[in-house]
Scaffold this active site. Structure first.
Site, mmCIF file in Angstrom:
data_model
loop_
_atom_site.group_PDB
_atom_site.id
_atom_site.type_symbol
_atom_site.label_atom_id
_atom_site.label_comp_id
_atom_site.label_asym_id
_atom_site.label_seq_id
_atom_site.Cartn_x
_atom_site.Cartn_y
_atom_site.Cartn_z
ATOM 1 N N CYS A 68 84.769 76.644 -11.740
ATOM 2 C CA CYS A 68 83.844 77.631 -11.174
ATOM 3 C C CYS A 68 83.125 78.412 -12.268
ATOM 4 C CB CYS A 68 84.593 78.631 -10.305
ATOM 5 S SG CYS A 68 85.277 77.872 -8.849
ATOM 6 N N CYS B 62 82.253 84.909 -18.469
ATOM 7 C CA CYS B 62 81.075 85.468 -19.108
ATOM 8 C C CYS B 62 81.344 86.896 -19.582
ATOM 9 C CB CYS B 62 79.914 85.451 -18.127
ATOM 10 S SG CYS B 62 80.201 86.498 -16.711
ATOM 11 N N CYS C 175 82.121 89.533 -10.395
ATOM 12 C CA CYS C 175 83.124 89.638 -11.468
ATOM 13 C C CYS C 175 84.096 90.794 -11.194
ATOM 14 C CB CYS C 175 82.455 89.876 -12.815
ATOM 15 S SG CYS C 175 81.470 88.493 -13.399
#
Lengths: 384, 162
Positions: free
Chosen positions: B36, B61, B105
């Site tokens: 993912c 990230c 996130c």
């Protein structure tokens, strides 16, 4: 230090090109469609630019249509050719699985309009086997579109072979050659290319101007209609400063081709050799042999691409994950997916694209920065 | 497109707090996966019902790292019950905002923390405060696989954004 290694996204305008463009903003600013002297001077320069471009790509001057860039060129050619040449018996187009989004979306638009759209697969190296086209093509096919050089992995396709097969079935052949200048010696007649797309800002020219090269024996439905410029194929006032910039940039690119190729090849090979030696668990995506010398697309095991990009960015090194257009798109690269890259590696890739203004000092700085970045991110990766 | 991170997000990405492993943790959980594109592993040390230490590892990230970093800072020292209720919105606020495509996130960070707490509670047997635990349904069931969970998380984001 700032190091720009994203030359496949866009390039810095060469100051020599800017100099050629400047008079057309303040002095020779006439509208090329005006009949008075100022306008006709601009029209004369427009025609010279067409001839220059035509000569450089081996085509006819009246086939050179200036657009706002390759997205427009690709839209015009793919949609315009399909829509103008559709018959009861011809209702199909073929594109590759790794085309730029503007080609993909144009094909999807045609599919919604009832066209049959087929996709050419690529092999593990990111290359299209001409035999795959032979399997998909038939007499119903209007147009085949395959990019000359891929934007993410830099692989070079066998355009001549694909064009030949297309013509055997009475289909026209288009190539998006945006990433191919000056790496390939484009000769549309010799290569059997009916349609070709270019964008000036990919070869040190200005943004906002491109070429749709069109085989004028073929019907094309214009997408932007209005004042009838470009023989009615693309209306809108001629962007003379941009057009001059494009023609000059294209000429310069081929004039300095040999030295340029040597330069980027040396930098790229030096970088890749060092990376392999100094950073463990790296892999190259796509063929090294059939690839433009300016491109490296590298997988860094166990860490995420965007984190690498951002970390490098704060050190002044500018790279990309795949293509710039997909940077905010959280999905992994469809180019790498269609090459069959292991799904565990899809999110760990960085594209480095080298260019005219890069220096060895910059490459050394980048290697040092990259080593630090990879080491830091791997230090807290749960995968290792 | 805009992908402007705040200074605080950048700082937490470049110098994340509480990064690393805890050996012999009281609670551990992994959320997301590398397919993912983001994964977080959380480690907990619990003492007298309070989070004594929390650490994390990240494959993700900049905002994946930054959100986990600020969250761990805030929940350290909290009681287990307080930590369970820590809202993802608080992380976004702490960072001074997140680009909309990165809001997931923060949701992933709190879901990972809850999953680690659930692991801790499983490890110690029945939780001390039975009533409260019954009242609070764990967001992540133990059966749910990370991939399935991710889809749920994304849906939540979309709803929120609309």
């Amino acid at each position: 230090m700032h190091v720009y290694l994203d030359n496949a996204a866009t390039t810095k305008l060469d100051s020599r090109i800017l100099k050629k463009m400047l008079p057309y903003f303040e002095k020779d600013y006439g509208n090329a469609s005006s009949i008075h002297a100022l306008g006709q001077n601009a029209f004369g320069d427009l025609m010279k630019a067409k001839e220059k471009v035509a000569k450089l790509i081996g085509g006819e001057a009246n086939g050179v249509i200036f657009t706002s860039g390759a997205t427009e060129s690709n839209n015009l050619i793919i949609k315009g050719v399909a829509l103008a040449n559709r018959t009861e018996k011809k209702n199909k187009i073929i594109i590759s699985a790794i085309e730029h989004p503007c080609v993909m979306e144009s094909a999807k638009f045609l599919a919604r309009e009832g066209f049959k759209v087929e996709y050419l697969p690529v092999n593990k190296e990111g290359l299209i086997e001409p035999t795959e086209l032979a399997k998909l093509i038939d007499n119903e096919t209007i147009l085949v579109s395959v990019m000359a050089v891929n934007n993410e992995i830099g692989t070079i396709q066998d355009i001549e072979a694909l064009a030949k097969i297309s013509h055997q079935y009475g289909a026209y052949f288009h190539t998006d050659a945006v990433q191919a200048i000056p790496y390939l010696k484009v000769d549309v007649k010799k290569m059997g290319i009916d349609f070709l797309s270019l964008s000036a800002h990919k070869f040190y020219g200005p943004k906002g101007v491109g070429v749709a090269y069109i085989n004028r024996k073929v019907k094309v439905k214009p997408m932007i209609i209005g004042g009838g410029q470009e023989d009615g194929l693309r209306s809108g006032t001629y962007n003379i400063p941009g057009i001059i910039g494009l023609a000059e940039a294209l000429e310069l690119a081929y004039k300095e081709r040999a030295a340029y190729l040597k330069k980027v090849t040396v930098l790229r090979d030096y970088f890749w050799k060092k990376i392999q030696k100094e950073i463990p668990e790296v892999r190259l995506n796509g063929s090294l042999k059939k690839r433009v010398p300016a491109n490296l697309n590298i997988m860094f095991g166990y860490i995420e691409g965007e984190a690498i990009l951002m970390d490098l960015s704060y050190k002044g090194v500018y790279v990309s994950t795949g293509s710039a257009c997909s940077a905010t798109d959280l999905r992994a690269s469809y180019v790498l997916k269609s090459m069959g890259l292991d799904k565990n590696f899809l999110n760990s890739n960085i594209r480095f694209s080298f260019g005219r203004f890069n220096t060895k000092v910059e490459i050394d700085y980048t290697i040092k920065a990259l080593k630090g970045t990879v080491k830091r991110l791997r230090s807290f990766s749960p995968i290792v | 497109m805009a992908l402007n991170y705040t200074k605080k997000t950048v700082d937490n990405f470049l110098k994340p707090k509480n990064i690393g492993r805890i050996t012999n943790p009281d609670g551990y959980a992994q959320i997301g996966n590398m397919v993912c594109g983001d994964q977080l592993d959380f480690f907990l040390k619990v003492e007298k019902g309070k989070i004594k230490d929390v650490k994390f590892l990240s494959f993700g990230c900049a905002s994946n790292i930054a959100t986990a970093s600020v969250m761990t800072e805030k929940v350290k020292g909290m009681t287990i019950e307080e930590a369970k209720k820590y809202p993802w919105k608080k992380i976004v606020d702490d960072l001074g905002g997140l680009p909309h495509q990165k809001v997931h996130c923060s949701i992933m960070a709190v879901d990972g923390l809850k999953k680690a707490i659930a692991d801790y509670e499983k490890n110690i047997g029945s939780p001390k405060v039975v009533k409260k635990v019954k009242a609070i349904k764990p967001v992540i069931t133990k059966k749910a696989k990370p991939i399935v969970k991710k889809k749920v998380v994304k849906k939540k984001v979309v709803k929120k954004l609309k």
